[in-house]
Scaffold this motif. Sequence first.
Motif, PDB file in Angstrom:
ATOM      1  N   TRP A  18      24.764  42.343  37.923  1.00  0.00           N
ATOM      2  CA  TRP A  18      26.065  42.333  37.249  1.00  0.00           C
ATOM      3  C   TRP A  18      26.150  41.371  36.075  1.00  0.00           C
ATOM      4  O   TRP A  18      27.230  41.187  35.504  1.00  0.00           O
ATOM      5  N   VAL A  19      25.042  40.759  35.702  1.00  0.00           N
ATOM      6  CA  VAL A  19      25.078  39.867  34.542  1.00  0.00           C
ATOM      7  C   VAL A  19      24.061  40.329  33.512  1.00  0.00           C
ATOM      8  O   VAL A  19      23.007  40.881  33.857  1.00  0.00           O
ATOM      9  N   ALA A 151      31.612  27.844  44.361  1.00  0.00           N
ATOM     10  CA  ALA A 151      32.835  28.619  44.163  1.00  0.00           C
ATOM     11  C   ALA A 151      32.823  29.849  45.065  1.00  0.00           C
ATOM     12  O   ALA A 151      31.788  30.508  45.206  1.00  0.00           O
ATOM     13  N   ARG A 152      33.968  30.149  45.651  1.00  0.00           N
ATOM     14  CA  ARG A 152      34.056  31.370  46.458  1.00  0.00           C
ATOM     15  C   ARG A 152      33.758  32.612  45.632  1.00  0.00           C
ATOM     16  O   ARG A 152      33.309  33.626  46.162  1.00  0.00           O
ATOM     17  N   GLY A 153      34.004  32.527  44.348  1.00  0.00           N
ATOM     18  CA  GLY A 153      33.662  33.642  43.484  1.00  0.00           C
ATOM     19  C   GLY A 153      34.314  34.938  43.918  1.00  0.00           C
ATOM     20  O   GLY A 153      35.529  35.033  44.114  1.00  0.00           O
ATOM     21  N   MET A 154      33.481  35.966  44.124  1.00  0.00           N
ATOM     22  CA  MET A 154      33.996  37.282  44.485  1.00  0.00           C
ATOM     23  C   MET A 154      34.292  37.424  45.976  1.00  0.00           C
ATOM     24  O   MET A 154      34.700  38.491  46.432  1.00  0.00           O
ATOM     25  N   SER A 155      34.078  36.365  46.751  1.00  0.00           N
ATOM     26  CA  SER A 155      34.539  36.397  48.141  1.00  0.00           C
ATOM     27  C   SER A 155      35.958  35.838  48.231  1.00  0.00           C
ATOM     28  O   SER A 155      36.597  35.920  49.277  1.00  0.00           O
ATOM     29  N   GLY A 156      36.455  35.267  47.112  1.00  0.00           N
ATOM     30  CA  GLY A 156      37.834  34.812  47.022  1.00  0.00           C
ATOM     31  C   GLY A 156      38.715  35.910  46.452  1.00  0.00           C
ATOM     32  O   GLY A 156      38.287  37.060  46.289  1.00  0.00           O
ATOM     33  N   THR A 200      34.920  49.005  41.399  1.00  0.00           N
ATOM     34  CA  THR A 200      33.886  48.557  40.458  1.00  0.00           C
ATOM     35  C   THR A 200      34.504  47.880  39.245  1.00  0.00           C
ATOM     36  O   THR A 200      34.035  46.827  38.782  1.00  0.00           O
ATOM     37  N   GLN A 201      35.564  48.473  38.715  1.00  0.00           N
ATOM     38  CA  GLN A 201      36.231  47.880  37.551  1.00  0.00           C
ATOM     39  C   GLN A 201      36.839  46.523  37.892  1.00  0.00           C
ATOM     40  O   GLN A 201      36.780  45.583  37.095  1.00  0.00           O
ATOM     41  N   ALA A 202      37.412  46.416  39.086  1.00  0.00           N
ATOM     42  CA  ALA A 202      38.016  45.151  39.505  1.00  0.00           C
ATOM     43  C   ALA A 202      36.949  44.075  39.685  1.00  0.00           C
ATOM     44  O   ALA A 202      37.145  42.915  39.295  1.00  0.00           O
ATOM     45  N   TYR A 203      35.807  44.455  40.268  1.00  0.00           N
ATOM     46  CA  TYR A 203      34.716  43.496  40.441  1.00  0.00           C
ATOM     47  C   TYR A 203      34.206  43.036  39.078  1.00  0.00           C
ATOM     48  O   TYR A 203      33.962  41.836  38.860  1.00  0.00           O
ATOM     49  N   ALA A 204      34.057  43.978  38.151  1.00  0.00           N
ATOM     50  CA  ALA A 204      33.588  43.636  36.812  1.00  0.00           C
ATOM     51  C   ALA A 204      34.549  42.649  36.144  1.00  0.00           C
ATOM     52  O   ALA A 204      34.121  41.727  35.441  1.00  0.00           O
ATOM     53  N   GLY A 205      35.851  42.837  36.383  1.00  0.00           N
ATOM     54  CA  GLY A 205      36.833  41.903  35.842  1.00  0.00           C
ATOM     55  C   GLY A 205      36.645  40.503  36.384  1.00  0.00           C
ATOM     56  O   GLY A 205      36.791  39.509  35.663  1.00  0.00           O
ATOM     57  N   GLN A 206      36.304  40.396  37.676  1.00  0.00           N
ATOM     58  CA  GLN A 206      36.066  39.085  38.280  1.00  0.00           C
ATOM     59  C   GLN A 206      34.794  38.445  37.735  1.00  0.00           C
ATOM     60  O   GLN A 206      34.733  37.229  37.527  1.00  0.00           O
ATOM     61  N   VAL A 207      33.753  39.249  37.497  1.00  0.00           N
ATOM     62  CA  VAL A 207      32.521  38.713  36.916  1.00  0.00           C
ATOM     63  C   VAL A 207      32.791  38.207  35.497  1.00  0.00           C
ATOM     64  O   VAL A 207      32.292  37.151  35.096  1.00  0.00           O
ATOM     65  N   ALA A 208      33.596  38.958  34.739  1.00  0.00           N
ATOM     66  CA  ALA A 208      33.963  38.508  33.395  1.00  0.00           C
ATOM     67  C   ALA A 208      34.709  37.176  33.462  1.00  0.00           C
ATOM     68  O   ALA A 208      34.501  36.292  32.627  1.00  0.00           O
ATOM     69  N   LEU A 209      35.558  37.017  34.481  1.00  0.00           N
ATOM     70  CA  LEU A 209      36.273  35.764  34.682  1.00  0.00           C
ATOM     71  C   LEU A 209      35.300  34.628  35.030  1.00  0.00           C
ATOM     72  O   LEU A 209      35.411  33.511  34.511  1.00  0.00           O
ATOM     73  N   ALA A 210      34.317  34.918  35.899  1.00  0.00           N
ATOM     74  CA  ALA A 210      33.314  33.918  36.250  1.00  0.00           C
ATOM     75  C   ALA A 210      32.516  33.495  35.019  1.00  0.00           C
ATOM     76  O   ALA A 210      32.143  32.328  34.875  1.00  0.00           O
ATOM     77  N   ASP A 211      32.266  34.440  34.116  1.00  0.00           N
ATOM     78  CA  ASP A 211      31.535  34.120  32.898  1.00  0.00           C
ATOM     79  C   ASP A 211      32.326  33.155  32.020  1.00  0.00           C
ATOM     80  O   ASP A 211      31.759  32.234  31.422  1.00  0.00           O
ATOM     81  N   VAL A 212      33.639  33.341  31.974  1.00  0.00           N
ATOM     82  CA  VAL A 212      34.491  32.405  31.229  1.00  0.00           C
ATOM     83  C   VAL A 212      34.378  31.006  31.827  1.00  0.00           C
ATOM     84  O   VAL A 212      34.230  30.004  31.117  1.00  0.00           O
ATOM     85  N   GLY A 213      34.450  30.930  33.170  1.00  0.00           N
ATOM     86  CA  GLY A 213      34.331  29.639  33.838  1.00  0.00           C
ATOM     87  C   GLY A 213      32.988  28.976  33.585  1.00  0.00           C
ATOM     88  O   GLY A 213      32.914  27.763  33.367  1.00  0.00           O
ATOM     89  N   LEU A 214      31.921  29.776  33.604  1.00  0.00           N
ATOM     90  CA  LEU A 214      30.595  29.225  33.317  1.00  0.00           C
ATOM     91  C   LEU A 214      30.558  28.624  31.918  1.00  0.00           C
ATOM     92  O   LEU A 214      29.989  27.541  31.706  1.00  0.00           O
ATOM     93  N   GLY A 215      31.178  29.287  30.961  1.00  0.00           N
ATOM     94  CA  GLY A 215      31.206  28.771  29.600  1.00  0.00           C
ATOM     95  C   GLY A 215      31.905  27.422  29.511  1.00  0.00           C
ATOM     96  O   GLY A 215      31.449  26.518  28.805  1.00  0.00           O
ATOM     97  N   LEU A 216      33.009  27.283  30.255  1.00  0.00           N
ATOM     98  CA  LEU A 216      33.713  26.002  30.269  1.00  0.00           C
ATOM     99  C   LEU A 216      32.833  24.893  30.832  1.00  0.00           C
ATOM    100  O   LEU A 216      32.787  23.778  30.304  1.00  0.00           O
ATOM    101  N   LEU A 217      32.137  25.213  31.934  1.00  0.00           N
ATOM    102  CA  LEU A 217      31.272  24.207  32.557  1.00  0.00           C
ATOM    103  C   LEU A 217      30.122  23.823  31.637  1.00  0.00           C
ATOM    104  O   LEU A 217      29.755  22.641  31.535  1.00  0.00           O
ATOM    105  N   MET A 218      29.532  24.804  30.961  1.00  0.00           N
ATOM    106  CA  MET A 218      28.431  24.502  30.036  1.00  0.00           C
ATOM    107  C   MET A 218      28.901  23.599  28.905  1.00  0.00           C
ATOM    108  O   MET A 218      28.179  22.694  28.477  1.00  0.00           O
TER     109      MET A 218
END
Length: 398
Positions: A18-19, A151-156, A200-218
């Motif tokens: 998914w990435v 992070a709970r990620g997609m289990s949250g 699938t679309q909802a999961y993809a939305g959560q992955v996109a959100l995780a990507d935003v968070g990763l950018g902040l941490l970087m």
Amino acid sequence: MPPKSVVVLLIDRLGAAWVGPYGNSWLDTPNFNRLATRSVLFESAIASTADLSEVYRGLWTGRHVLEPKPADALSVPAMAAKKGSPILLTDDESVAKHELANDFAEIHFQRPGRIEINAPQVERTDLFGFFDAACELVSASERPNLVWLHARGMSGPWDAPLELREQFADEDDPVPPPFVAPPEKMLEAGFDPDELLGFTQAYAGQVALADVGLGLLMESLDSHSLADETLFIVTSPRGYPLGEHQRVGPCDNALYGELLHVPLLIQFPGGQSRMTRNQQIVQPHRALDILRHDDDAKFMEQIVNPRPEPQSAFAVGDRQRAIRTPAWFLREKQVEGEPVHELFAKPDDRFEANEISSRCGDVVELLAAELDRFAAAAEEGKAPESPPLAEVLYDTWR
């Protein structure tokens, strides 16, 4: 140069497929892409189990779930505590209360709130809140010798703004549904494909959100005074099935690639070995064992110049086992006390869609014997290292 600081990030239920760096061209993950250009990326990182508690026992001791932990073995946080004050931040209570978590000097548990609707903005999502706390913790730590972020990620809750999932809907697709609870169901014959599309679309939305968070941490790591002396590791304990084998979500945690194949990226200090793709089969608990030792130079050499012999990975679950070699993936499940096998050719059958055990009985026997050998060695307390594989188990030309 040994790192003065280590930051480990785990995003639960994030599958490698998914990435972007692992070949996903449908979902844009610019920050994962950016991290990949700065890291060693492991093409085939295979989780050893879907049990989160056992995953952490492995990650923090450097041992497979089947291996007993020696009484005198120090965990990753215990080793870090000899040099500084290791910190754990998590929004998962089971991780915060893990027996080995007590080896951290500080445990920050971000207690989740009750979320029933999608957030109106990214900044108000549960996952963004975790990354915001992670950035604050990293920035406030002058000499963070080990910061472990789970992070709970997609289990949250899947509470990303609806527009994040709607961007993946074509003009003729139904509007993605506004649910928040992570879906979990077995798909029956004749299931509604639009329902699965919505998942699938909802999961993809959560992955996109995780990507935003990763950018902040970087960004927080890049601006830290120890930026050039920090080892940064990103991975996931397990993936999230989305209909590949008639399962959505955890269900029975069937040992297939969508559950076991996880991302693993290691960014070394000072840009060492950036843009390296390691094609060996590895398991995260072995790769992260670097954190239990002082000599990271030796591990660096192993990553840049991996061992020539083919490797294999082993996974276990409830009445099931699995083995992955360069050429094959075998899943074994117990049905009424008897083993039933499913065999898939690798790397061609990426999503394990074509089961061929009836055509390759000799391969099934060899792989099942490897599973037995590994389990027996682990039960005896021996290090279950893999002996040389038979050529048919690693020859992808077959």
